[in-house]
Design a protein around this motif. Sequence first.
Motif, PDB file in Angstrom:
ATOM      1  N   ALA A   1      35.358  38.332  28.323  1.00 14.50           N
ATOM      2  CA  ALA A   1      34.981  37.188  27.483  1.00 14.50           C
ATOM      3  C   ALA A   1      33.798  36.446  28.088  1.00 14.50           C
ATOM      4  N   LEU A   2      33.773  36.350  29.411  1.00 15.37           N
ATOM      5  CA  LEU A   2      32.691  35.644  30.083  1.00 15.37           C
ATOM      6  C   LEU A   2      31.358  36.354  29.867  1.00 15.37           C
ATOM      7  N   GLU A   3      31.378  37.668  29.755  1.00 13.23           N
ATOM      8  CA  GLU A   3      30.157  38.442  29.542  1.00 13.23           C
ATOM      9  C   GLU A   3      29.645  38.343  28.112  1.00 13.23           C
ATOM     10  N   HIS A   4      30.473  37.812  27.216  1.00 13.56           N
ATOM     11  CA  HIS A   4      30.087  37.761  25.806  1.00 13.56           C
ATOM     12  C   HIS A   4      30.091  36.337  25.267  1.00 13.56           C
ATOM     13  N   ALA A   5      29.716  35.391  26.156  1.00 16.24           N
ATOM     14  CA  ALA A   5      29.435  34.007  25.772  1.00 16.24           C
ATOM     15  C   ALA A   5      30.628  33.284  25.162  1.00 16.24           C
ATOM     16  N   THR A   6      31.857  33.676  25.539  1.00 15.68           N
ATOM     17  CA  THR A   6      33.018  32.900  25.120  1.00 15.68           C
ATOM     18  C   THR A   6      33.643  32.284  26.366  1.00 15.68           C
ATOM     19  N   ALA A   7      32.843  31.433  27.007  1.00 15.38           N
ATOM     20  CA  ALA A   7      33.227  30.888  28.305  1.00 15.38           C
ATOM     21  C   ALA A   7      34.438  29.974  28.214  1.00 15.38           C
ATOM     22  N   GLU A   8      34.621  29.265  27.098  1.00 13.41           N
ATOM     23  CA  GLU A   8      35.775  28.373  26.963  1.00 13.41           C
ATOM     24  C   GLU A   8      37.071  29.168  27.012  1.00 13.41           C
ATOM     25  N   ALA A   9      37.128  30.277  26.259  1.00 11.52           N
ATOM     26  CA  ALA A   9      38.327  31.114  26.266  1.00 11.52           C
ATOM     27  C   ALA A   9      38.559  31.710  27.648  1.00 11.52           C
ATOM     28  N   ALA A  10      37.484  32.145  28.295  1.00 11.77           N
ATOM     29  CA  ALA A  10      37.605  32.709  29.640  1.00 11.77           C
ATOM     30  C   ALA A  10      38.119  31.663  30.620  1.00 11.77           C
ATOM     31  N   LEU A  11      37.587  30.453  30.525  1.00 10.88           N
ATOM     32  CA  LEU A  11      37.996  29.386  31.445  1.00 10.88           C
ATOM     33  C   LEU A  11      39.489  29.123  31.337  1.00 10.88           C
ATOM     34  N   SER A  12      40.016  29.097  30.130  1.00 12.70           N
ATOM     35  CA  SER A  12      41.444  28.852  29.934  1.00 12.70           C
ATOM     36  C   SER A  12      42.289  29.914  30.620  1.00 12.70           C
ATOM     37  N   GLU A  13      41.890  31.184  30.494  1.00 13.32           N
ATOM     38  CA  GLU A  13      42.634  32.271  31.134  1.00 13.32           C
ATOM     39  C   GLU A  13      42.553  32.183  32.652  1.00 13.32           C
ATOM     40  N   PHE A  14      41.353  31.941  33.170  1.00 18.19           N
ATOM     41  CA  PHE A  14      41.189  31.849  34.626  1.00 18.19           C
ATOM     42  C   PHE A  14      42.038  30.713  35.204  1.00 18.19           C
ATOM     43  N   GLU A  15      42.045  29.579  34.530  1.00 17.21           N
ATOM     44  CA  GLU A  15      42.822  28.438  35.033  1.00 17.21           C
ATOM     45  C   GLU A  15      44.320  28.720  34.989  1.00 17.21           C
ATOM     46  N   GLU A  16      44.785  29.431  33.969  1.00 15.65           N
ATOM     47  CA  GLU A  16      46.206  29.763  33.881  1.00 15.65           C
ATOM     48  C   GLU A  16      46.618  30.705  35.006  1.00 15.65           C
ATOM     49  N   VAL A  17      45.776  31.703  35.302  1.00 16.89           N
ATOM     50  CA  VAL A  17      46.090  32.622  36.406  1.00 16.89           C
ATOM     51  C   VAL A  17      46.075  31.866  37.736  1.00 16.89           C
ATOM     52  N   SER A  18      45.135  30.949  37.910  1.00 20.63           N
ATOM     53  CA  SER A  18      45.084  30.156  39.147  1.00 20.63           C
ATOM     54  C   SER A  18      46.331  29.316  39.327  1.00 20.63           C
ATOM     55  N   ARG A  19      46.879  28.827  38.211  1.00 23.57           N
ATOM     56  CA  ARG A  19      48.071  27.974  38.292  1.00 23.57           C
ATOM     57  C   ARG A  19      49.352  28.772  38.518  1.00 23.57           C
ATOM     58  N   SER A  20      49.497  29.876  37.791  1.00 22.42           N
ATOM     59  CA  SER A  20      50.803  30.527  37.773  1.00 22.42           C
ATOM     60  C   SER A  20      50.785  32.011  38.124  1.00 22.42           C
ATOM     61  N   GLY A  21      49.606  32.586  38.361  1.00 20.29           N
ATOM     62  CA  GLY A  21      49.539  34.009  38.686  1.00 20.29           C
ATOM     63  C   GLY A  21      49.892  34.285  40.131  1.00 20.29           C
ATOM     64  N   PRO A  22      50.051  35.561  40.487  1.00 12.46           N
ATOM     65  CA  PRO A  22      50.331  35.931  41.878  1.00 12.46           C
ATOM     66  C   PRO A  22      49.202  35.477  42.797  1.00 12.46           C
ATOM     67  N   PRO A  23      49.502  34.942  43.978  1.00  7.62           N
ATOM     68  CA  PRO A  23      48.469  34.434  44.891  1.00  7.62           C
ATOM     69  C   PRO A  23      47.332  35.398  45.201  1.00  7.62           C
ATOM     70  N   PRO A  24      47.588  36.712  45.331  1.00  3.30           N
ATOM     71  CA  PRO A  24      46.440  37.600  45.622  1.00  3.30           C
ATOM     72  C   PRO A  24      45.360  37.574  44.553  1.00  3.30           C
ATOM     73  N   TYR A  25      45.700  37.146  43.343  1.00  2.00           N
ATOM     74  CA  TYR A  25      44.712  37.093  42.265  1.00  2.00           C
ATOM     75  C   TYR A  25      44.005  35.739  42.179  1.00  2.00           C
ATOM     76  N   HIS A  26      44.447  34.776  42.961  1.00  3.48           N
ATOM     77  CA  HIS A  26      43.863  33.433  42.861  1.00  3.48           C
ATOM     78  C   HIS A  26      42.372  33.389  43.182  1.00  3.48           C
ATOM     79  N   PRO A  27      41.891  34.033  44.268  1.00  2.00           N
ATOM     80  CA  PRO A  27      40.442  33.970  44.540  1.00  2.00           C
ATOM     81  C   PRO A  27      39.602  34.540  43.395  1.00  2.00           C
ATOM     82  N   ARG A  28      40.041  35.645  42.818  1.00  2.00           N
ATOM     83  CA  ARG A  28      39.305  36.232  41.701  1.00  2.00           C
ATOM     84  C   ARG A  28      39.312  35.296  40.492  1.00  2.00           C
ATOM     85  N   ALA A  29      40.456  34.674  40.231  1.00  3.15           N
ATOM     86  CA  ALA A  29      40.547  33.741  39.105  1.00  3.15           C
ATOM     87  C   ALA A  29      39.689  32.505  39.353  1.00  3.15           C
TER      88      ALA A  29
END
Length: 436
Positions: A86-114
Amino acid sequence: MTDEAVGKRIRELRQEQGLLQAELVKPGLLSAGYLSLIESGRRRPSPDVLRYLAERLGTTPDHLATGRQPDLWQETERRLSFAELALEHATAEAALSEFEEVSRSGPPPYHPRAELGRARALELLGRTEQAFAAYEALWKAAEPGTALWAERATDLLRCSRDLGDYGYAADLGERAMATFEDLGVEWSDSSVRLGVTLAGVYIHRGDLVRAARLLRRLIEISDSTGSPLARGSAYWNAAVTAHYQGRGADAKAFADRALALFGETDHQRNLAVLRTFYGELLLDGEPADPGQAREFLLDAHERLTQLASPAEISECETYLARAAVRLGDLDEALHWAQAARSRLTADAAPTAEAEAAIALGMVHLAADDARQAAAALAEGERVLERATPGRAVVSLWNRLADLHEERGDTTAALRAYRQAMTAAGYRQPSHPLTRV
């Protein structure tokens, strides 16, 4: 399971999370020496150590032992892949929502990437101060002298530059480059691009001699060791430096080389911004070629609207307005100038706001709309007064002065010329000079 594979997974997870071996030490269970032997594959962790490391690293003992990912990890991988697409196709708002959700509740190894994805989404949305803070946290977590550390330092320099904080950006870049020298790290694509970004900071603050000197060194290094991306970045900034030094033929030659090199990469955003700059070269050339400039800029604009930040798109639109005025199409010029002005977000850099307002004033002046021209130029002046001095600010004050002269307001023109001199570092006399 093989001891080497287990150790590699543990080491990679630890490094992804920015943890030192010493931070995983647990008295009576795991020493730094024992962990070092595990990571190198020379010792197999006991079941208790494996459970402890899995807990600390945010995974399962089974994953460390076998490499099989838990179901939650597979879902997280899918979500991050979607967000990055999504970030590569100019839908940054949708991408931001997903990244923030993974940062909040995803497995810790994925936090830096998110968190990295979150920072890039914020930057694309024009929320540069928030992006800077996110990049800074990632930079501090990385090991100094590594490629990851250089990449995040580059991100910080770019955001500082876009915020107009050239002093901080230059200091950070110089300290980062000194770190590489002190550690004796060999040049890589990441360190070359860091150096190129530092040269860009020098350009923005008007230190063209220092920028040219650094870029000559980086071109020599990247031509022998760098990828097309690193080499293209060096030639691009060399073209910018030559352009502002008035060396038009050199600027075009460097830009042609940069375009060819970026054409070999998949960095479409950089290529689009470079084509915007090439359009500027054609507008400012001797002789100017507004027709060809318009073709380059229209192509760049189409690419930018899919990939770039509001400020980058707005800049392209101001050049399209200039090209249209040169070609005598004032309706098209007004369209692009209004688009550039309305696109910018509330926290856009003052230089971006001023450039858009001045472009709008230029179009109104060309259309003989004196009232609208005066209002737009006054807005540009108000915005520039709060901008950090630098090359771009000097150029914009000079452009304002030229437009004020064109509309016959010599008082405003003189005021703008004086502001340009102040921004360039010249002291104004405190009292009128008198002849003895």
